[in-house]
Design an enzyme around this catalytic site. Structure first.
Site, PDB file in Angstrom:
ATOM      1  CG  ASP A   1     -27.754  22.657   1.540  1.00  0.00           C
ATOM      2  OD1 ASP A   1     -26.727  23.339   1.585  1.00  0.00           O
ATOM      3  OD2 ASP A   1     -28.688  22.867   0.756  1.00  0.00           O
TER       4      ASP A   1
ATOM      5  CG  HIS B   1     -19.108  23.882   3.098  1.00  0.00           C
ATOM      6  ND1 HIS B   1     -17.931  23.357   2.631  1.00  0.00           N
ATOM      7  CD2 HIS B   1     -20.087  23.288   2.387  1.00  0.00           C
ATOM      8  CE1 HIS B   1     -18.199  22.483   1.668  1.00  0.00           C
ATOM      9  NE2 HIS B   1     -19.495  22.437   1.498  1.00  0.00           N
TER      10      HIS B   1
HETATM   11  P1  IMP Z   1     -25.537  25.787  -9.282  1.00  0.00           P
HETATM   12  O1  IMP Z   1     -24.505  24.857  -8.695  1.00  0.00           O
HETATM   13  O2  IMP Z   1     -25.539  27.151  -8.648  1.00  0.00           O
HETATM   14  O3  IMP Z   1     -25.496  25.822 -10.772  1.00  0.00           O
HETATM   15  O4  IMP Z   1     -26.982  25.175  -8.919  1.00  0.00           O
HETATM   16  C1  IMP Z   1     -27.393  23.904  -9.396  1.00  0.00           C
HETATM   17  C2  IMP Z   1     -28.257  23.205  -8.382  1.00  0.00           C
HETATM   18  O5  IMP Z   1     -27.482  22.855  -7.235  1.00  0.00           O
HETATM   19  C3  IMP Z   1     -29.398  24.063  -7.843  1.00  0.00           C
HETATM   20  O6  IMP Z   1     -30.468  23.203  -7.540  1.00  0.00           O
HETATM   21  C4  IMP Z   1     -28.825  24.663  -6.572  1.00  0.00           C
HETATM   22  O7  IMP Z   1     -29.804  25.050  -5.646  1.00  0.00           O
HETATM   23  C5  IMP Z   1     -28.021  23.487  -6.072  1.00  0.00           C
HETATM   24  N1  IMP Z   1     -26.892  23.911  -5.250  1.00  0.00           N
HETATM   25  C6  IMP Z   1     -25.739  24.467  -5.666  1.00  0.00           C
HETATM   26  N2  IMP Z   1     -24.899  24.643  -4.624  1.00  0.00           N
HETATM   27  C7  IMP Z   1     -25.529  24.174  -3.534  1.00  0.00           C
HETATM   28  C8  IMP Z   1     -25.133  24.007  -2.167  1.00  0.00           C
HETATM   29  O8  IMP Z   1     -24.028  24.314  -1.709  1.00  0.00           O
HETATM   30  N3  IMP Z   1     -26.082  23.458  -1.349  1.00  0.00           N
HETATM   31  C9  IMP Z   1     -27.283  23.056  -1.817  1.00  0.00           C
HETATM   32  N4  IMP Z   1     -27.678  23.155  -3.066  1.00  0.00           N
HETATM   33  C10 IMP Z   1     -26.809  23.709  -3.931  1.00  0.00           C
END
Ligand code: IMP
Length: 415
Positions: free
Chosen positions: A8, A36
């Site tokens: 982010d 995004h």
């Molecule tokens: P996952 O990628 O959904 O398995 O999540 C793993 C970790 O990455 C968690 O802490 C999510 O909140 C974080 N996360 C996954 N995608 C994003 C994103 O696009 N922005 C911010 N955090 C993310």
């Protein structure tokens, strides 16, 4: 272009900006966990799968081999873009990328439930389970949909084990026919957009085209170098870009690290400069810090130089893009973390998770500029204190600041 913090960082905006001059834009990892946010002349968009380069009608836009893709969701996203006047004719999908299937989404949710208080805070989009299956050699590549009979067999075969798990955990089993029908329908809508993307990449390289590689998330969520296990299941580092796109690593010449002027994180895991209470609420409201994918309030904190310095050690940034500098306009003094204090010693190196959990931020107090800088169009006209803040970022991270965002629009970018 990669994130240098917890994700982010504002990469959507920077990609949208850079994509104006790109011939090809490729996303190299992750799936619909990404969110995004792009603001341009066509409106405000939250993209989850399609690279932010889609707004440049002249750029070829590739969902790379390193991605994991829920095909029906991709079709919805493309239809949303088309309905808002954005052509998606130039979108291509790597046929070697892996399919995120309904069992991955169910298992993501159940895994979080089973972890209880030790949950990771995933986005619940099935990303971790899809990569787990890929690594365990149980994944299904998009190219598998081309042979319908074989695809249906693969789905049915995978569901034998997956349904056993789902039922043990008290869930309804999935129907192989329903799952396969929905993926096949989406694949048929995508048609020739699903392709072997390597020849496209090779041709672009041979023509010396400008190729922008778009990473999701940031170094702190990298599977190998982030705050494991509170990480995503792929490599958001520049190293992941080579594998995830098929571009040989020595051909990548420029690595832009995106950092937000303060810190934010969605999901669990150590975050040493995290703010709480009123201070956190103020910054969150100002920066509108809510997850683009899940809507969760983001955790917010002061700038933590240790994280992007860690990212720079791993990525060798040729430049840094700082986003949302305008959000810090109201502070007279701005705490700026230059090091961690761990067991009485100061360090600027990022240690592994178990040790970061004990880290206390070591702050400098930098003078604020106490005014709105969102209308500024020339970097030279930034207040001296804002310039000083950027300089401190350069000094502590170790790379030059090449771009500064002072507002959400594409035009609010100072070079
Ligand atoms: P996952 O990628 O959904 O398995 O999540 C793993 C970790 O990455 C968690 O802490 C999510 O909140 C974080 N996360 C996954 N995608 C994003 C994103 O696009 N922005 C911010 N955090 C993310």
């Amino acid at each position: 272009m990669v994130g240098a913090q917890w994700g982010d960082e504002g990469k959507g905006k920077i990609t949208d900006y850079l994509a104006q001059q790109a011939d090809v834009v490729i996303r190299f990892q992750g799936g619909s966990n990404a969110g995004h946010t792009v603001v341009n002349d066509k409106g405000t968009f939250k993209l989850h799968l399609v690279p932010s380069g889609v707004f440049n009608p002249d750029a070829l836009c590739i969902l790379g081999t390193g991605m994991v893709i829920e095909l029906p969701f991709l079709v919805e996203e493309l239809e949303m873009l088309e309905s808002r006047g954005v052509s998606t004719a130039n979108v291509r999908v790597s046929d070697r990328a892996h399919l995120t299937l309904p069992w991955h989404i169910a298992l993501d949710r159940l895994d979080e439930r089973e972890r209880g208080r030790q949950k990771l805070g995933t986005t619940g989009r099935g990303v971790g389970p899809t990569y787990s299956d890929k690594v365990a050699r149980h994944g299904i590549q998009i190219s598998d949909v081309r042979d319908e009979k074989r695809f249906r067999e693969r789905v049915a075969h995978e569901l034998i084990t997956k349904n056993t798990i789902l039922e043990k955990l008290g869930e309804e089993p999935l129907d192989a026919r329903v799952v396969a029908d929905s993926v096949l329908a989406a694949a048929s809508k995508l048609g020739d957009r699903i392709t072997d993307t390597l020849p496209l990449v090779e041709r672009a390289v041979a023509k010396d085209a400008r190729i922008l590689l778009e990473g999701q998330l940031g170094a702190m969520r990298d599977l190998d170098w982030g705050i494991y296990p509170y990480v995503t299941s792929s490599n958001p580092l520049a190293g992941g870009a080579a594998v995830g796109t098929g571009i040989p690593p020595r051909l990548i010449t420029r690595v832009i690290g995106v950092v937000k002027a303060y810190s934010t994180a969605v999901g669990e895991g150590p975050f040493p400069t995290e703010l709480h209470g009123k201070e956190a609420e103020d910054l969150r409201e100002r920066g509108q810090e809510y997850g683009a994918t899940t809507g969760r309030p983001r955790r917010v904190g002061w700038f933590d130089a240790v994280a992007p310095r860690h990212a720079h050690r791993l990525n060798a940034f040729t430049e840094i893009a700082v986003t949302k500098l305008d959000m810090l306009g109201r502070y007279e003094r701005i705490p700026f973390c230059t090091a961690y204090e761990i067991d009485g010693k100061l360090t600027t190196d990022m240690p592994p998770t178990a040790i970061v959990e004990r880290a206390k931020p070591h702050y400098e107090q930098l003078p604020g500029w106490s005014r709105d800088i969102s209308g500024i169009t020339d970097r030279a006209l930034l207040p001296n204190e804002a310039k000083g803040y950027l300089r401190r970022i350069e000094e502590t991270v170790g790379a030059p600041v090449g771009m500064v965002g002072v507002g959400p629009e594409r035009t609010a970018t100072l070079l």
